[in-house]
Design a protein around this motif. Structure first.
Motif, PDB file in Angstrom:
ATOM      1  N   PRO A   2      33.961  29.214  51.972  1.00  0.00           N
ATOM      2  CA  PRO A   2      35.202  28.534  52.363  1.00  0.00           C
ATOM      3  C   PRO A   2      35.277  27.088  51.863  1.00  0.00           C
ATOM      4  CG  PRO A   2      33.702  28.723  54.237  1.00  0.00           C
ATOM      5  CD  PRO A   2      33.097  29.517  53.122  1.00  0.00           C
ATOM      6  N   LEU A   3      34.164  26.533  51.390  1.00  0.00           N
ATOM      7  CA  LEU A   3      34.180  25.128  50.937  1.00  0.00           C
ATOM      8  C   LEU A   3      34.188  25.022  49.415  1.00  0.00           C
ATOM      9  CD1 LEU A   3      31.633  23.565  53.467  1.00  0.00           C
ATOM     10  CD2 LEU A   3      34.074  23.996  53.759  1.00  0.00           C
ATOM     11  N   ALA A  42      25.273  21.363  48.086  1.00  0.00           N
ATOM     12  CA  ALA A  42      24.867  22.741  48.402  1.00  0.00           C
ATOM     13  C   ALA A  42      26.005  23.491  49.094  1.00  0.00           C
ATOM     14  CB  ALA A  42      23.617  22.737  49.280  1.00  0.00           C
ATOM     15  N   LEU A  43      26.680  22.817  50.018  1.00  0.00           N
ATOM     16  CA  LEU A  43      27.731  23.488  50.795  1.00  0.00           C
ATOM     17  C   LEU A  43      28.951  23.806  49.946  1.00  0.00           C
ATOM     18  CD1 LEU A  43      27.564  21.621  54.212  1.00  0.00           C
ATOM     19  CD2 LEU A  43      26.569  23.808  53.557  1.00  0.00           C
ATOM     20  N   LEU A  67      39.472  19.637  49.598  1.00  0.00           N
ATOM     21  CA  LEU A  67      39.194  21.069  49.512  1.00  0.00           C
ATOM     22  C   LEU A  67      40.519  21.795  49.334  1.00  0.00           C
ATOM     23  CD1 LEU A  67      36.850  21.521  52.589  1.00  0.00           C
ATOM     24  CD2 LEU A  67      36.184  21.781  50.199  1.00  0.00           C
ATOM     25  N   PRO A  68      40.517  22.899  48.609  1.00  0.00           N
ATOM     26  CA  PRO A  68      41.738  23.692  48.595  1.00  0.00           C
ATOM     27  C   PRO A  68      42.015  24.140  50.024  1.00  0.00           C
ATOM     28  CG  PRO A  68      40.062  24.625  47.131  1.00  0.00           C
ATOM     29  CD  PRO A  68      39.414  23.527  47.874  1.00  0.00           C
ATOM     30  N   PRO A  69      43.271  24.326  50.429  1.00  0.00           N
ATOM     31  CA  PRO A  69      43.547  24.738  51.808  1.00  0.00           C
ATOM     32  C   PRO A  69      42.754  25.984  52.166  1.00  0.00           C
ATOM     33  CG  PRO A  69      45.579  24.279  50.632  1.00  0.00           C
ATOM     34  CD  PRO A  69      44.479  24.194  49.628  1.00  0.00           C
ATOM     35  N   LEU A  70      42.232  26.036  53.387  1.00  0.00           N
ATOM     36  CA  LEU A  70      41.519  27.231  53.829  1.00  0.00           C
ATOM     37  C   LEU A  70      42.501  28.397  53.799  1.00  0.00           C
ATOM     38  CD1 LEU A  70      39.466  25.802  56.823  1.00  0.00           C
ATOM     39  CD2 LEU A  70      38.742  26.141  54.468  1.00  0.00           C
ATOM     40  N   GLN A 205      30.133  27.973  57.374  1.00  0.00           N
ATOM     41  CA  GLN A 205      30.999  28.507  58.438  1.00  0.00           C
ATOM     42  C   GLN A 205      31.232  27.447  59.505  1.00  0.00           C
ATOM     43  OE1 GLN A 205      32.611  31.193  57.893  1.00  0.00           O
ATOM     44  NE2 GLN A 205      31.373  31.646  56.061  1.00  0.00           N
ATOM     45  N   ALA A 206      30.188  26.684  59.816  1.00  0.00           N
ATOM     46  CA  ALA A 206      30.306  25.647  60.854  1.00  0.00           C
ATOM     47  C   ALA A 206      31.288  24.558  60.419  1.00  0.00           C
ATOM     48  CB  ALA A 206      28.936  25.043  61.145  1.00  0.00           C
TER      49      ALA A 206
END
Ligand code: GTP
Ligand code: MG
Length: 213
Positions: A2-3, A42-43, A67-70, A205-206
């Protein structure tokens, strides 16, 4: 991931130079040389995104990444930086704290700006606190946890450089850390290693969960 797709936006010397305070952001905080920039790389899965260094005190700026939108959350606002539209989902790499060789004046400046950032930034959704798993939390880390406790800001603790310990030692360090948290602190903690890739998925995820709330 997601990142994925994070991009450098700007490096700021003061809070008021950061992108407009819209949307949502997560800040990466920790002592000098703890491994903040390495964790960011890393993330996001982007090796050269944040500059890392063997010399403590490398990051002497607040560095903003968009970040691109989730996928499951629509973008809410449009933020413009130098005439370019950037997403309002951000990760912020904060300057390392507590390195004695950084001039006193500079340390005072960052102490003040980090404090201002934490108190003023409305788009701040949570803090990722990065600490070396081999050393117990130091004064800066305690101050950050106290701030999160007092303000109700969620905190996710990455106990990094876990590759320096056995798996068993790392699990023990994590258990001891969790035990030391005061009741009512909105903090989660995990074992992490930027170099070995330990805990990277869990941390992604966090961070995404912090951005979503
Ligand atoms: P400042 O910007 O100076 O505050 O440091 P930082 O917290 O951004 O640390 P950085 O990511 O630059 O890493 C500092 C040093 O620790 C570098 O030499 C990294 O290679 C090393 N390092 C970071 N993460 C890990 C890890 O998970 N394992 C190991 N073994 N080394 C790491
Ligand atoms: Mg850094």
């Amino acid at each position: 991931n997601p990142l994925q797709g994070a991009q450098f936006v700007l490096a700021a010397h003061r809070v008021d130079q950061l992108p407009a305070d819209e949307g949502a952001e997560v800040a990466f905080a920790g002592r000098s040389n703890a491994g903040k920039s390495s964790a960011l790389n890393a993330l996001t899965g982007h090796k050269g995104l944040a500059r890392t260094s063997k010399t403590p005190g490398r990051t002497q700026q607040m560095v903003a990444f968009s970040l691109p939108p989730l996928r499951d959350v629509p973008a809410r606002a449009s933020v413009t930086v130098d005439g370019q539209h950037v997403s309002d989902w951000r990760l912020i790499d904060l300057p390392g704290y507590g390195y004695a060789k950084v001039p006193l004046e500079m340390r005072e400046h960052w102490k003040q700006e980090i404090d201002r950032y934490l108190h003023q930034r409305r788009s701040l959704r949570g803090v990722v606190l990065i600490a070396d798993i081999r050393h117990p939390l130091k004064e800066f880390d305690r101050m950050m946890l106290d701030f999160c406790f007092a303000s109700g800001l969620p905190c996710h603790l990455l106990l990094t450089k876990a590759d320096k310990l056995s798996r068993n030692q790392a699990a023990q360090a994590l258990a001891a850390m969790r035990k030391s948290f005061p009741d009512g602190l909105h903090a989660t903690a995990q074992v992490f290693s930027s170099t070995a890739g330990t805990g990277v998925d869990e941390a992604r995820q966090a961070v995404a969960a912090l951005l979503r709330q």
